[in-house]
Scaffold this active site. Structure first.
Site, short mmCIF file in Angstrom:
data_model
loop_
_atom_site.label_atom_id
_atom_site.label_comp_id
_atom_site.label_asym_id
_atom_site.label_seq_id
_atom_site.Cartn_x
_atom_site.Cartn_y
_atom_site.Cartn_z
N ARG A 73 0.85 -1.20 0.00
CA ARG A 73 0.00 0.00 0.00
C ARG A 73 0.89 1.24 0.00
O ARG A 73 0.59 2.24 -0.67
CB ARG A 73 -0.94 0.03 1.22
CG ARG A 73 -1.63 1.39 1.38
CD ARG A 73 -2.90 1.39 2.22
NE ARG A 73 -2.87 0.51 3.35
CZ ARG A 73 -2.25 0.74 4.52
NH1 ARG A 73 -1.58 1.87 4.72
NH2 ARG A 73 -2.28 -0.16 5.48
N LYS B 17 -7.37 7.14 -19.34
CA LYS B 17 -7.65 7.71 -20.65
C LYS B 17 -6.39 7.71 -21.52
O LYS B 17 -5.89 6.66 -21.83
CB LYS B 17 -8.25 9.12 -20.47
CG LYS B 17 -9.34 9.19 -19.37
CD LYS B 17 -10.58 8.42 -19.68
CE LYS B 17 -11.57 8.28 -18.52
NZ LYS B 17 -11.92 9.49 -17.81
C1 LIG Z 1 -12.51 9.89 -16.62
C2 LIG Z 1 -12.21 11.20 -16.03
C3 LIG Z 1 -12.04 11.34 -14.64
C4 LIG Z 1 -12.25 10.19 -13.68
O1 LIG Z 1 -11.31 9.18 -13.85
P1 LIG Z 1 -11.56 7.63 -13.52
O2 LIG Z 1 -10.27 6.99 -13.87
O3 LIG Z 1 -12.72 7.17 -14.34
O4 LIG Z 1 -11.88 7.56 -12.06
C5 LIG Z 1 -11.71 12.60 -14.15
N1 LIG Z 1 -11.56 13.67 -14.98
C6 LIG Z 1 -11.71 13.55 -16.31
C7 LIG Z 1 -11.52 14.76 -17.17
C8 LIG Z 1 -12.04 12.33 -16.88
O5 LIG Z 1 -12.22 12.24 -18.21
#
Ligand SMILES: *Cc1c(COP(=O)(O)O)cnc(C)c1O
Length: 396
Positions: free
Chosen positions: A59, A208
């Site tokens: 952790r 992303k």
């Molecule tokens: C997807 C996204 C998040 C959240 O991220 P997760 O990995 O789904 O928890 C936060 N900010 C933006 C701009 C995003 O596109």
């Protein structure tokens, strides 16, 4: 090559693509493996109480996460990196450094999940969140209160691709004694490095563009602010929203090709945006690379490319928009963005469904808005797919 040393003869600093491939990583000392190992272990044997090889419990830290944290810090030009189990966990860690009574001034078209966490979870603990159009500097200045500790912005924003002037926001925040936090998920450090523009911290959903292959959920906080780093690290270890070794490995594999992928995302998105703008069935196109976009000049001054995200509106009603997004073949109807494959979505019912309709409309997010995450496929196939779906959507 843990740090990617500069060349001693020329004192050249390594470029972004070199950092993407190498920063934070060195061959495994035990085996010579060129890829950072995935040690599936929760604990590490100590030779004497508190005498160990730098790892005691997973952790707190593990080798794959350490490599990823150093890699992402190098890409954002930060002194420190911290990785989390999701983008939401990363955003939460920054908010969890605040106390009851503190206020956060936010953009009014944040990612829906961020809006939900701020207003439905953290607001219950006495933190205050207000929302303002970050492209309107006078409105931002007027929205500060004495308790404002953070300014929280996404640029380009989601899903309207609005552009906020990061240099101006950093100056304004600092003049008011607040810190600027930028969610850099949409641009990625390949196109925009907020810390170099004056921001104090960058937050990412590594799910992303950084991961880039739609196969992992993760998040990160990057900063050179020593106090903020210490506070976020304390939260990371205390609350434990941390990623496992395999998740870190996948993101680390993704960042190696980040600049290559982003080049193609930008090229494809520019072509799709131009095509949609000229399409007789399309009434509006939001893409910061278009000279008609109100934030185009600011985007040019703070981004090296305009990204892979586009949103647009079709002629006709909401049902037509829904028919269109359900009729694509190459674009898949799905949440998320930033992967190599093209995705199409309907923000009002999907990513931004958590925001009340009046709030959405106030921010300009109309019911018929369609969002594209343009992938790295062949440009001609993407355009042909959208054209065919637009024709199909004409028939009810
Ligand atoms: C997807 C996204 C998040 C959240 O991220 P997760 O990995 O789904 O928890 C936060 N900010 C933006 C701009 C995003 O596109």
């Amino acid at each position: 090559m843990s740090k990617v040393p500069s060349d001693p003869k020329t004192s050249r600093e390594p470029g972004f693509a070199t950092l993407a491939v190498h920063a934070g990583q060195s061959p495994d000392p035990a085996t010579g493996a060129i890829m950072t190992p995935v040690y599936l272990t929760s604990t590490y044997v100590q030779e004497w109480p508190d005498r160990h090889k730098g790892f005691d419990y997973s952790r707190t830290v593990h080798p794959t996460r350490q490599a990823l944290e150093r890699n992402l810090a190098a890409l954002e030009g930060a002194a420190h990196g911290l990785c989390f189990s999701s983008g939401m966990a990363a955003a939460s860690a920054v908010i969890e450094t605040l106390s009851s009574g503190d206020a956060v001034l936010c953009g009014n078209d944040l990612y829906g999940g961020t809006y939900r966490a701020f207003t439905k979870v953290f607001a219950r603990f006495g933190m205050k969140f207000s929302f303002v159009d970050m492209s309107d500097l006078a409105a931002v200045e007027a929205a500060f209160v004495p308790e404002t500790k953070l300014v929280w912005v996404e640029t380009p924003s989601n899903p309207l691709l609005k552009i906020a002037d990061l240099r101006a926001l950093a100056k304004l925040a600092h003049a008011k004694g607040a810190k600027l936090v930028v969610d850099n998920t949409f641009a990625s450090p390949a196109l925009q490095r907020p810390l170099s523009l004056g921001a104090d911290a960058v937050v990412h959903s590594t799910t992303k563009y950084l991961g880039g292959h739609s196969d992992v959920i993760g998040g990160a906080v990057l900063t050179s602010d020593e106090q903020l780093f210490k506070d976020c690290k304390f939260v990371q270890n205390s609350l434990g929203a941390v990623p496992g070794p395999l998740d870190c490995f996948l993101v680390l594999r993704g960042t190696k090709t980040l600049p290559l992928r982003l080049e193609r995302h930008c090229r494809n998105a520019a072509a799709v945006a131009k095509h949609l703008l000229a399409h007789p069935e399309v009434t509006k196109v939001h893409y910061p690379g278009l000279p008609t976009h109100p934030g185009h000049e600011i985007a040019k001054g703070q981004m090296s490319g305009f990204g892979g995200m586009i949103s647009f509106e079709l002629k006709g009603d909401l049902e037509r928009a829904k028919r269109m997004i359900s009729s694509c073949g190459v674009f898949s109807l799905a949440e998320s963005l930033g992967g190599v494959e093209s995705l199409i979505g309907h923000p009002a019912s999907m990513t931004h469904g958590a925001i009340p309709r009046e709030e959405r409309l106030k921010a300009g997010l109309v019911d018929g808005l369609i969002r594209l995450s343009v992938g790295v496929e062949d440009e001609a196939d993407l355009i042909a797919d959208l054209d065919a779906a637009i024709v199909k959507s004409l028939k009810a």
